[in-house]
Design a protein around this motif. Structure first.
Motif, PDB file in Angstrom:
ATOM      1  N   LEU A 182     -27.341  10.173 -20.298  1.00  0.00           N
ATOM      2  CA  LEU A 182     -26.698   9.061 -20.040  1.00  0.00           C
ATOM      3  C   LEU A 182     -27.541   8.673 -18.851  1.00  0.00           C
ATOM      4  CD1 LEU A 182     -22.998   9.874 -20.118  1.00  0.00           C
ATOM      5  CD2 LEU A 182     -23.872   9.932 -22.003  1.00  0.00           C
TER       6      LEU A 182
ATOM      7  N   ILE B 269     -21.598   4.113 -18.758  1.00  0.00           N
ATOM      8  CA  ILE B 269     -21.193   5.520 -18.715  1.00  0.00           C
ATOM      9  C   ILE B 269     -22.346   6.429 -19.107  1.00  0.00           C
ATOM     10  CG2 ILE B 269     -19.734   7.243 -19.858  1.00  0.00           C
ATOM     11  CD1 ILE B 269     -17.533   5.052 -19.962  1.00  0.00           C
ATOM     12  N   LEU B 270     -23.061   6.068 -20.158  1.00  0.00           N
ATOM     13  CA  LEU B 270     -24.210   6.865 -20.577  1.00  0.00           C
ATOM     14  C   LEU B 270     -25.276   6.907 -19.481  1.00  0.00           C
ATOM     15  CD1 LEU B 270     -24.322   5.700 -24.266  1.00  0.00           C
ATOM     16  CD2 LEU B 270     -24.305   8.085 -23.560  1.00  0.00           C
ATOM     17  N   ASP B 271     -25.554   5.780 -18.855  1.00  0.00           N
ATOM     18  CA  ASP B 271     -26.523   5.747 -17.755  1.00  0.00           C
ATOM     19  C   ASP B 271     -26.112   6.701 -16.634  1.00  0.00           C
ATOM     20  OD1 ASP B 271     -28.496   4.020 -18.650  1.00  0.00           O
ATOM     21  OD2 ASP B 271     -27.568   2.230 -17.810  1.00  0.00           O
ATOM     22  N   ARG B 272     -24.830   6.673 -16.280  1.00  0.00           N
ATOM     23  CA  ARG B 272     -24.353   7.484 -15.162  1.00  0.00           C
ATOM     24  C   ARG B 272     -24.396   8.973 -15.493  1.00  0.00           C
ATOM     25  NH1 ARG B 272     -18.663   6.081 -13.345  1.00  0.00           N
ATOM     26  NH2 ARG B 272     -19.212   7.577 -11.706  1.00  0.00           N
ATOM     27  N   VAL B 273     -23.978   9.344 -16.692  1.00  0.00           N
ATOM     28  CA  VAL B 273     -23.974  10.766 -17.056  1.00  0.00           C
ATOM     29  C   VAL B 273     -25.400  11.309 -17.125  1.00  0.00           C
ATOM     30  CG1 VAL B 273     -23.357  12.420 -18.853  1.00  0.00           C
ATOM     31  CG2 VAL B 273     -21.745  10.625 -18.230  1.00  0.00           C
ATOM     32  N   VAL B 274     -26.314  10.527 -17.694  1.00  0.00           N
ATOM     33  CA  VAL B 274     -27.716  10.954 -17.742  1.00  0.00           C
ATOM     34  C   VAL B 274     -28.293  11.109 -16.341  1.00  0.00           C
ATOM     35  CG1 VAL B 274     -30.034  10.132 -18.288  1.00  0.00           C
ATOM     36  CG2 VAL B 274     -28.299  10.167 -20.056  1.00  0.00           C
ATOM     37  N   ALA B 275     -27.963  10.170 -15.468  1.00  0.00           N
ATOM     38  CA  ALA B 275     -28.504  10.223 -14.102  1.00  0.00           C
ATOM     39  C   ALA B 275     -28.052  11.485 -13.368  1.00  0.00           C
ATOM     40  CB  ALA B 275     -28.077   8.979 -13.329  1.00  0.00           C
ATOM     41  N   LEU B 276     -26.851  11.967 -13.676  1.00  0.00           N
ATOM     42  CA  LEU B 276     -26.347  13.173 -13.016  1.00  0.00           C
ATOM     43  C   LEU B 276     -27.209  14.399 -13.294  1.00  0.00           C
ATOM     44  CD1 LEU B 276     -22.487  12.937 -13.681  1.00  0.00           C
ATOM     45  CD2 LEU B 276     -23.663  12.538 -11.514  1.00  0.00           C
ATOM     46  N   TYR B 277     -27.859  14.433 -14.470  1.00  0.00           N
ATOM     47  CA  TYR B 277     -28.544  15.654 -14.902  1.00  0.00           C
ATOM     48  C   TYR B 277     -30.026  15.461 -15.200  1.00  0.00           C
ATOM     49  CZ  TYR B 277     -23.909  17.559 -14.922  1.00  0.00           C
ATOM     50  OH  TYR B 277     -22.661  17.973 -14.515  1.00  0.00           O
ATOM     51  N   GLN B 278     -30.568  14.333 -14.791  1.00  0.00           N
ATOM     52  CA  GLN B 278     -31.995  14.113 -15.005  1.00  0.00           C
ATOM     53  C   GLN B 278     -32.848  15.150 -14.269  1.00  0.00           C
ATOM     54  OE1 GLN B 278     -34.203  12.733 -17.400  1.00  0.00           O
ATOM     55  NE2 GLN B 278     -32.695  11.119 -17.142  1.00  0.00           N
ATOM     56  N   ASP B 279     -32.358  15.597 -13.114  1.00  0.00           N
ATOM     57  CA  ASP B 279     -33.123  16.596 -12.363  1.00  0.00           C
ATOM     58  C   ASP B 279     -33.153  17.941 -13.078  1.00  0.00           C
ATOM     59  OD1 ASP B 279     -30.407  16.952 -11.968  1.00  0.00           O
ATOM     60  OD2 ASP B 279     -30.592  17.571  -9.865  1.00  0.00           O
ATOM     61  N   HIS B 280     -32.121  18.237 -13.863  1.00  0.00           N
ATOM     62  CA  HIS B 280     -32.127  19.479 -14.646  1.00  0.00           C
ATOM     63  C   HIS B 280     -33.241  19.443 -15.697  1.00  0.00           C
ATOM     64  CE1 HIS B 280     -28.187  19.858 -12.818  1.00  0.00           C
ATOM     65  NE2 HIS B 280     -28.054  21.070 -13.321  1.00  0.00           N
TER      66      HIS B 280
END
Length: 391
Positions: free
Chosen positions: A12, A65-76
């Motif tokens: 997201l 929502i998809l943008d925000r959820v993806v942004a949370l875990y892009q560093d992973h």
């Protein structure tokens, strides 16, 4: 080159979103989704019904929502082996009435969440349910052990992760993802907490000492109950039976002999969402829990590496209705790892793992099971070649 298509009955990067032929996308192509048709009748008591004013997400809300959820875990994804070669993307097919959300792993490419328009408009869908189910999809990438060992397609670690089991994706959604996503939405969290009955609020006041965490927990419990409703409705559409909505006060008391990789029953899924909400052991850093050699397998090394990332006992522990920390060994020498099966005219895939036992995934109506030249079995439309794009 397709490695996985993991269908989730949930199921997201902040940048410009492209749109082509009715598809909202973030750097990805797509595969067709499975269709669940029909309608269900809600019970008279309205158990777990969405709160007044709740609504399915609009196009703008879903994409945000998809943008925000993806942004949370892009560093992973960026930290995954080999470092700097992976990123997470999403795609919504606005022309598809299929009720589907799933994930894709592609060698050297994105980890992709794919959603259909039909998923956004499914019965009982709300913006909070959509957020939870997108966190579930993210959980397939980030949630870690236990993994889907059957047909994982890669054991070298080159994909940077292995797909987490369905129950683990549920657990991750409420334990780690939603707390990060909603942490600063204090007014909404407080209102949701106030809507819960005293026994539900007590789960949160017992689990957390500060009011902000208690209220956040309460909002996650409310969303979990609504999501359990949607899970039950979709399960009944796939395999017609009596509709029985899961509840906080009717936990699933069954205990599996081996960990279930596929979708647990609806009540078990709600129990798992509740356990995640009240587990105060939150994941830190960018490590995928349990992603150690042999990658994606149910091994003692993987289980031990993942132990610090989850509650092992108490109300926050993963329910035994799908999770078994002490697996038994199954002899798969005659059955093989996977094979197509047909029962009463329904096609499906039989999986066998030495530590996961025998399990079945049944194809959706209109699909048939086919085995590729690589020996992998899966559900396809009748005219699809199983070797097309195989790993």
């Amino acid at each position: 080159m397709k490695i996985y298509v993991i269908l989730a009955s949930s199921a997201l990067l902040s940048a410009c979103t492209g749109e082509v032929d009715g598809v909202s996308a973030h750097g990805t192509d797509g595969d067709s989704a499975a269709i669940l048709g029909g309608t269900v009748d809600a019970p008279a008591d309205g158990a777990g019904a969405p709160p007044s004013g709740a609504h399915p997400p609009t196009r703008e809300e879903a994409e945000a929502i998809l943008d925000r959820v993806v942004a949370l875990y892009q560093d992973h994804a960026a930290a995954a082996n080999p470092a700097g070669t992976h990123k997470i993307s999403w795609r919504i097919d606005w022309d598809s009435d299929a009720v589907s959300a799933h994930v894709l792993l592609k060698r050297g490419e994105d980890w992709t969440i794919e959603v259909s328009k039909g998923w956004l408009t499914a019965p009982s869908m709300t913006t909070e349910v959509f957020a939870l189910t997108m966190c579930h999809e993210m959980g397939h990438f980030i949630g870690g052990f236990p993994f889907k060992t059957s047909g994982r397609g890669d054991s070298t670690g080159a994909l940077g992760t292995s797909v987490a089991a369905e129950g683990q994706a549920d657990y991750f959604a409420t334990k780690d993802c939603l707390p990060r996503l909603w942490a600063n939405e204090t007014e909404v969290n407080a209102a949701a907490f106030a809507e819960l009955d005293p026994s539900a609020r007590e789960r949160c006041t017992t689990a957390y000492s500060d009011l902000a965490s208690q209220q956040l927990c309460g909002r996650i419990l409310r969303a979990s109950l609504q999501t359990g409703r949607l899970y039950e409705e979709q399960a009944v559409l796939q395999a017609p039976r009596e509709l029985v909505y899961p509840r906080f006060d009717t936990p699933d008391t069954t205990e599996v002999a081996v960990t279930k990789e596929g979708h647990p029953e609806s009540q078990c899924r709600l129990d798992t969402l509740v356990a995640g909400a009240v587990c105060n052991v939150k994941a830190t850093g960018t490590e995928i829990p349990g992603f150690v050699p042999p990658y994606g397998e149910y091994s003692a090394a993987s289980q031990e590496a993942a132990r610090p990332f989850a509650c092992q006992t108490g109300p926050g522990a993963r329910p035994r209705c799908w999770f078994q920390p002490d697996p038994v060994v199954t002899d798969c020498s005659e059955l093989g790892e996977q094979a197509c099966v047909v029962e009463d005219g329904a096609h499906g895939v039989r999986y066998c793992g030495t530590t996961t036992g025998v399990s079945y995934y049944w194809c959706f109506p209109g699909e048939v099971c086919k085995t590729s030249s690589f020996g992998t079995s899966d559900c396809y439309a009748p005219d699809v070649d199983p070797d097309e794009g195989a790993f």
